[in-house]
Design a protein around this motif. Structure first.
Motif, PDB file in Angstrom:
ATOM      1  N   GLN A  99       5.237   2.164 -10.893  1.00  0.00           N
ATOM      2  CA  GLN A  99       3.896   2.211 -10.241  1.00  0.00           C
ATOM      3  C   GLN A  99       3.116   3.270 -11.028  1.00  0.00           C
ATOM      4  OE1 GLN A  99       4.666   3.026  -6.103  1.00  0.00           O
ATOM      5  NE2 GLN A  99       5.440   0.672  -5.840  1.00  0.00           N
ATOM      6  N   GLU A 100       1.814   3.196 -10.930  1.00  0.00           N
ATOM      7  CA  GLU A 100       0.846   4.275 -11.344  1.00  0.00           C
ATOM      8  C   GLU A 100      -0.152   4.553 -10.289  1.00  0.00           C
ATOM      9  OE1 GLU A 100      -0.704   3.493 -15.256  1.00  0.00           O
ATOM     10  OE2 GLU A 100      -2.100   5.287 -15.129  1.00  0.00           O
ATOM     11  N   PRO A 157       8.974   4.846 -10.198  1.00  0.00           N
ATOM     12  CA  PRO A 157       9.382   3.696  -9.566  1.00  0.00           C
ATOM     13  C   PRO A 157       8.682   3.654  -8.073  1.00  0.00           C
ATOM     14  CG  PRO A 157      11.259   4.768 -10.328  1.00  0.00           C
ATOM     15  CD  PRO A 157       9.967   5.832 -10.572  1.00  0.00           C
ATOM     16  N   SER A 158       8.567   4.432  -7.407  1.00  0.00           N
ATOM     17  CA  SER A 158       7.904   4.827  -6.031  1.00  0.00           C
ATOM     18  C   SER A 158       7.091   5.975  -6.223  1.00  0.00           C
ATOM     19  CB  SER A 158       9.070   4.838  -5.141  1.00  0.00           C
ATOM     20  OG  SER A 158       8.098   5.300  -3.753  1.00  0.00           O
ATOM     21  N   LEU A 159       5.658   5.682  -5.785  1.00  0.00           N
ATOM     22  CA  LEU A 159       4.720   6.725  -5.815  1.00  0.00           C
ATOM     23  C   LEU A 159       5.162   7.758  -4.680  1.00  0.00           C
ATOM     24  CD1 LEU A 159       1.628   5.177  -6.886  1.00  0.00           C
ATOM     25  CD2 LEU A 159       3.231   6.510  -8.453  1.00  0.00           C
ATOM     26  N   GLU A 160       5.954   7.372  -3.893  1.00  0.00           N
ATOM     27  CA  GLU A 160       6.069   8.005  -2.576  1.00  0.00           C
ATOM     28  C   GLU A 160       7.067   9.240  -2.615  1.00  0.00           C
ATOM     29  OE1 GLU A 160       7.137   4.744   0.157  1.00  0.00           O
ATOM     30  OE2 GLU A 160       5.080   4.631   0.831  1.00  0.00           O
ATOM     31  N   SER A 176       1.067  -1.237   0.084  1.00  0.00           N
ATOM     32  CA  SER A 176      -0.011   0.018   0.084  1.00  0.00           C
ATOM     33  C   SER A 176       0.840   1.219  -0.181  1.00  0.00           C
ATOM     34  CB  SER A 176      -0.784   0.022   1.075  1.00  0.00           C
ATOM     35  OG  SER A 176      -1.607   1.232   1.219  1.00  0.00           O
ATOM     36  N   VAL A 177       0.718   2.170  -1.092  1.00  0.00           N
ATOM     37  CA  VAL A 177       1.444   3.237  -1.423  1.00  0.00           C
ATOM     38  C   VAL A 177       0.900   4.524  -1.245  1.00  0.00           C
ATOM     39  CG1 VAL A 177       3.365   4.426  -2.908  1.00  0.00           C
ATOM     40  CG2 VAL A 177       3.088   1.774  -2.614  1.00  0.00           C
ATOM     41  N   GLN A 236      -0.261  -1.324  -4.899  1.00  0.00           N
ATOM     42  CA  GLN A 236       0.867  -1.643  -5.787  1.00  0.00           C
ATOM     43  C   GLN A 236       1.534  -2.947  -5.902  1.00  0.00           C
ATOM     44  OE1 GLN A 236       1.104   0.642  -8.417  1.00  0.00           O
ATOM     45  NE2 GLN A 236      -0.274   2.172  -7.397  1.00  0.00           N
ATOM     46  N   THR A 237       2.087  -3.384  -6.728  1.00  0.00           N
ATOM     47  CA  THR A 237       2.824  -4.606  -6.589  1.00  0.00           C
ATOM     48  C   THR A 237       4.666  -4.369  -6.434  1.00  0.00           C
ATOM     49  OG1 THR A 237       1.082  -5.703  -7.947  1.00  0.00           O
ATOM     50  CG2 THR A 237       3.203  -6.805  -7.743  1.00  0.00           C
ATOM     51  N   GLY A 238       5.108  -4.610  -5.496  1.00  0.00           N
ATOM     52  CA  GLY A 238       6.600  -4.693  -5.375  1.00  0.00           C
ATOM     53  C   GLY A 238       7.136  -5.849  -5.787  1.00  0.00           C
ATOM     54  N   ILE A 239       8.473  -5.731  -6.420  1.00  0.00           N
ATOM     55  CA  ILE A 239       9.159  -7.077  -6.738  1.00  0.00           C
ATOM     56  C   ILE A 239      10.333  -7.181  -5.691  1.00  0.00           C
ATOM     57  CG2 ILE A 239      10.982  -7.913  -8.546  1.00  0.00           C
ATOM     58  CD1 ILE A 239       9.815  -5.489 -10.503  1.00  0.00           C
TER      59      ILE A 239
END
Ligand code: ZN
Length: 265
Positions: free
Chosen positions: A51-52, A61-64, A8-9, A20-23
């Motif tokens: 991420q979108e 790459p990170s919405l944060e 969760s982002v 979102q999906t992390g690797i």
């Protein structure tokens, strides 16, 4: 194997949360393509490299994390237009949004070029070869509009133009590159490219197809012709080569490529 995990982002542009999906991890078996698209299984994680935000459309790459200038791009009319473009495959569109943020918000043309190349890979996966070819040409244009490219990038540009069917352009870039002092592995990849260009072959090949098997390469070294440390192939920056130690041979070349992509994105 590849490990994906839900996360969760909170979006830095609009403040809303999304899943979102992390690797977590991935692996690579075999050699990357000549444009350095990694082999499986990392290859198939492409949809998760950025991420979108489903609320405002921000892509990163990170919405944060976001800068003020990048945030302004996300709110701009051209970004909204691209975001709503129904003609693009979803993941290709997503990488192009990221490229727009990098070009217009961060002024980073080489990274925008990389994301545009990723969009070409996504277009290829979506069975859109014409779109992929156009995006490869766009990636080359972005590279050439930025700072002078090194020989690593120039060698990849040869492949991007060849894959796009621009054999004249690929041949010119290859001829220009042939005038440089290339290390042995790069020279072999370039010679392989020149054969493909002469045959008007726009198909995908791996670096493994360009290099003879290790047994036929007993004198391959990890250093340039003049004894200089060999530059990383394919990235503008990368881990320095070992300063001393045994010559790793061709296996070392591929192992180093894998290290460049190690640990996913
Ligand atoms: Zn958002």
């Amino acid at each position: 194997m590849t490990t994906l995990y839900p996360v969760s982002v909170q979006c830095a542009v609009c403040g809303q949360r999304s899943n979102q999906t992390g690797i977590g991890s991935s692996n690579q078996m075999g050699a990357p393509d000549l444009d350095l698209r990694p082999p499986e299984m990392l290859r198939s994680t492409l949809p998760h490299w950025v991420q979108e935000c489903p609320h405002c459309g921000y892509v990163a790459p990170s919405l944060e994390e976001v800068s003020e200038s990048e945030s302004q791009v996300v709110r701009s009319a051209p970004y909204r237009t691209l975001h709503e473009d129904p003609s693009l495959p979803p993941y290709a569109r997503r990488f192009l949004l990221r490229a727009m943020i990098l070009e217009d918000g961060a002024g980073d043309l080489p990274e925008a070029a990389e994301e545009t190349l990723h969009a070409a890979w996504a277009a290829e996966d979506a069975n859109r070869p014409d779109l992929a070819a156009g995006l490869r040409r766009d990636a080359v244009a972005l590279y050439r509009a930025g700072p002078a490219v090194n020989t690593d990038i120039a060698l990849r540009i040869v492949d991007m133009l060849r894959r796009a069917g621009d054999f004249d352009g690929a041949g010119q870039q290859a001829d220009e590159l042939a005038g440089h002092d290339l290390d042995e592995a790069m020279a072999e990849v370039l010679a392989f490219q020149q054969k493909l260009i002469a045959a008007h072959d726009d198909r995908r090949y791996t670096i493994g197809s360009a290099l003879p098997p290790p047994a036929a390469r007993p004198h391959v070294t990890h250093r340039g012709k003049a004894g200089r440390p060999r530059k990383p192939f394919g990235r503008r920056e990368g881990p320095p080569p070992p300063a001393a130690g045994p010559e790793p041979g061709a296996g070392g070349f591929l192992a180093r490529l894998r290290r460049l992509f190690g640990g996913g994105r």
